[in-house]
Scaffold this motif. Sequence first.
Motif: not given
Length: 94
Positions: A64, A66, A69, A81, A83-88
């Motif tokens: 992953d 992401s 970041e 986060r 979910s993987i679609n949310e920002p850290w």
Amino acid sequence: MKKQFTEDLNTAVFTTKYILEKVSPILYVFHYEDDGAWQFSGEEENIDDKDYKVISLEEIIDIDNSILEVADLPLQHMAYRSSINEPWKIKKID
């Protein structure tokens, strides 16, 4: 420009078998102060020591990317986060 970890890509990091088996996404990143270790985990709960695995930083980035970041996550902090679609989000580890 994408962030990069300052550690060598061969650095050992901790994760879980659930991340490796792609059963769980990476939702938590810990950067420990005492030894500078990194840990990557997901939605799994109540796991045993046998569920933890040691892999290279390069391998966890491949799973992953992401997580790049939060490559500059300070010592004694965690990123999380929902979910993987949310920002850290980042907070200090108590």
